[in-house]
Design a protein around this motif. Structure first.
Motif, PDB file in Angstrom:
ATOM      1  N   LYS A 125       0.844  -1.334   0.040  1.00  0.00           N
ATOM      2  CA  LYS A 125      -0.025   0.035   0.049  1.00  0.00           C
ATOM      3  C   LYS A 125       0.710   1.297  -0.020  1.00  0.00           C
ATOM      4  CE  LYS A 125      -4.358  -1.466   2.250  1.00  0.00           C
ATOM      5  NZ  LYS A 125      -5.334  -1.120   3.168  1.00  0.00           N
ATOM      6  N   LEU A 126       2.056   1.225   0.555  1.00  0.00           N
ATOM      7  CA  LEU A 126       2.902   2.430   0.560  1.00  0.00           C
ATOM      8  C   LEU A 126       3.803   2.616  -0.551  1.00  0.00           C
ATOM      9  CD1 LEU A 126       3.987   2.444   4.417  1.00  0.00           C
ATOM     10  CD2 LEU A 126       2.126   3.853   3.312  1.00  0.00           C
ATOM     11  N   LYS A 127       4.032   1.767  -1.025  1.00  0.00           N
ATOM     12  CA  LYS A 127       5.062   1.840  -2.059  1.00  0.00           C
ATOM     13  C   LYS A 127       4.547   2.650  -3.186  1.00  0.00           C
ATOM     14  CE  LYS A 127       8.547  -1.244  -4.058  1.00  0.00           C
ATOM     15  NZ  LYS A 127       8.989  -2.329  -4.357  1.00  0.00           N
ATOM     16  N   PRO A 128       3.317   2.577  -3.770  1.00  0.00           N
ATOM     17  CA  PRO A 128       2.957   3.710  -4.666  1.00  0.00           C
ATOM     18  C   PRO A 128       2.862   5.053  -4.074  1.00  0.00           C
ATOM     19  CG  PRO A 128       1.311   1.938  -4.457  1.00  0.00           C
ATOM     20  CD  PRO A 128       2.140   1.528  -3.267  1.00  0.00           C
ATOM     21  N   ILE A 129       2.812   5.212  -2.689  1.00  0.00           N
ATOM     22  CA  ILE A 129       2.676   6.433  -2.277  1.00  0.00           C
ATOM     23  C   ILE A 129       4.030   7.241  -2.237  1.00  0.00           C
ATOM     24  CG2 ILE A 129       2.175   7.884  -0.058  1.00  0.00           C
ATOM     25  CD1 ILE A 129      -0.265   5.710   0.535  1.00  0.00           C
ATOM     26  N   PHE A 130       5.207   6.320  -2.000  1.00  0.00           N
ATOM     27  CA  PHE A 130       6.613   6.578  -1.867  1.00  0.00           C
ATOM     28  C   PHE A 130       7.343   6.725  -3.402  1.00  0.00           C
ATOM     29  CE2 PHE A 130       6.568   4.767   2.860  1.00  0.00           C
ATOM     30  CZ  PHE A 130       5.855   6.097   3.128  1.00  0.00           C
ATOM     31  N   GLY A 131       6.370   6.732  -4.350  1.00  0.00           N
ATOM     32  CA  GLY A 131       7.278   6.785  -5.570  1.00  0.00           C
ATOM     33  C   GLY A 131       7.671   5.576  -6.039  1.00  0.00           C
ATOM     34  N   GLY A 132       7.293   4.275  -5.620  1.00  0.00           N
ATOM     35  CA  GLY A 132       7.978   3.063  -6.050  1.00  0.00           C
ATOM     36  C   GLY A 132       9.084   2.752  -5.160  1.00  0.00           C
ATOM     37  N   VAL A 190      11.815   5.053   2.653  1.00  0.00           N
ATOM     38  CA  VAL A 190      11.982   6.366   2.814  1.00  0.00           C
ATOM     39  C   VAL A 190      12.049   6.763   4.370  1.00  0.00           C
ATOM     40  CG1 VAL A 190      10.511   6.900   0.735  1.00  0.00           C
ATOM     41  CG2 VAL A 190       9.503   6.975   3.075  1.00  0.00           C
ATOM     42  N   SER A 191      12.791   8.028   4.419  1.00  0.00           N
ATOM     43  CA  SER A 191      13.076   8.326   5.928  1.00  0.00           C
ATOM     44  C   SER A 191      11.516   9.322   6.191  1.00  0.00           C
ATOM     45  CB  SER A 191      13.928   9.828   5.793  1.00  0.00           C
ATOM     46  OG  SER A 191      13.516  10.801   5.136  1.00  0.00           O
ATOM     47  N   MET A 192      11.333   9.355   7.431  1.00  0.00           N
ATOM     48  CA  MET A 192      10.152  10.038   8.029  1.00  0.00           C
ATOM     49  C   MET A 192      10.091  11.486   7.475  1.00  0.00           C
ATOM     50  SD  MET A 192      10.921  10.963  12.022  1.00  0.00           S
ATOM     51  CE  MET A 192      10.226   9.656  12.696  1.00  0.00           C
ATOM     52  N   PHE A 193      11.148  12.048   7.227  1.00  0.00           N
ATOM     53  CA  PHE A 193      11.105  13.400   6.377  1.00  0.00           C
ATOM     54  C   PHE A 193      10.828  13.430   5.050  1.00  0.00           C
ATOM     55  CE2 PHE A 193      14.394  13.156  10.011  1.00  0.00           C
ATOM     56  CZ  PHE A 193      13.802  13.738  10.901  1.00  0.00           C
ATOM     57  N   GLU A 194      11.271  12.288   4.245  1.00  0.00           N
ATOM     58  CA  GLU A 194      10.978  12.246   3.022  1.00  0.00           C
ATOM     59  C   GLU A 194       9.305  11.907   2.795  1.00  0.00           C
ATOM     60  OE1 GLU A 194      12.962   9.683  -0.673  1.00  0.00           O
ATOM     61  OE2 GLU A 194      13.686   9.348   1.677  1.00  0.00           O
ATOM     62  N   MET A 195       8.782  11.242   3.697  1.00  0.00           N
ATOM     63  CA  MET A 195       7.499  10.746   3.522  1.00  0.00           C
ATOM     64  C   MET A 195       6.442  11.988   3.386  1.00  0.00           C
ATOM     65  SD  MET A 195       5.014   8.811   6.605  1.00  0.00           S
ATOM     66  CE  MET A 195       4.859  10.325   7.472  1.00  0.00           C
ATOM     67  N   ASN A 196       6.871  12.994   4.389  1.00  0.00           N
ATOM     68  CA  ASN A 196       6.082  14.131   4.056  1.00  0.00           C
ATOM     69  C   ASN A 196       6.040  14.834   2.462  1.00  0.00           C
ATOM     70  OD1 ASN A 196       4.963  14.272   6.468  1.00  0.00           O
ATOM     71  ND2 ASN A 196       6.703  15.321   7.421  1.00  0.00           N
ATOM     72  N   HIS A 224       6.272  13.033  -0.215  1.00  0.00           N
ATOM     73  CA  HIS A 224       5.664  12.147  -1.135  1.00  0.00           C
ATOM     74  C   HIS A 224       4.425  12.289  -0.721  1.00  0.00           C
ATOM     75  CE1 HIS A 224       8.971  10.020  -2.682  1.00  0.00           C
ATOM     76  NE2 HIS A 224       9.660   9.854  -1.349  1.00  0.00           N
ATOM     77  N   LEU A 225       3.741  12.473   0.487  1.00  0.00           N
ATOM     78  CA  LEU A 225       2.379  12.739   0.689  1.00  0.00           C
ATOM     79  C   LEU A 225       1.921  13.931   0.055  1.00  0.00           C
ATOM     80  CD1 LEU A 225       2.239  12.107   4.749  1.00  0.00           C
ATOM     81  CD2 LEU A 225       1.441  10.681   2.697  1.00  0.00           C
TER      82      LEU A 225
END
Length: 90
Positions: free
Chosen positions: A63-70, A74-80, A82-83
């Motif tokens: 579920k997260l891979k498409p959100i995280f650009g494949g 990712v780091s918690m900072f990078e997550m934002n 991608h969101l």
């Protein structure tokens, strides 16, 4: 003495429309960015997706891979970052 609440444009509270990929975690209704982050962390913790050796790193499941650009992680900072790619004006 408490300051009165300021009314104005609070970007974290403004309702946003999640992408279909993000809606799989947050639900399909409009949602504030702060609630998106909260629901993401609930999902990450519930599914034990934090790297045990580095808690700042999030390992992507299906579920997260498409959100995280494949990306696989990712780091918690990078997550934002991608969101924000998965949120649009309603």
């Amino acid at each position: 003495m408490l300051e009165p609440k300021k009314s104005g444009n609070n970007a974290l509270a403004r309702p946003m429309k999640p992408s279909p990929e993000l809606a799989a975690i947050t639900g399909s209704g409009n949602i504030a960015r702060s609630d998106v982050v909260s629901k993401m962390w609930d999902y990450i913790k519930k599914n034990n997706l934090q790297n045990p050796q580095n808690k700042r790193e999030i390992m992507a499941d299906a579920k997260l891979k498409p959100i995280f650009g494949g990306k696989d992680k990712v780091s918690m900072f990078e997550m934002n970052k991608h969101l924000s790619n998965h949120l649009s004006q309603p």
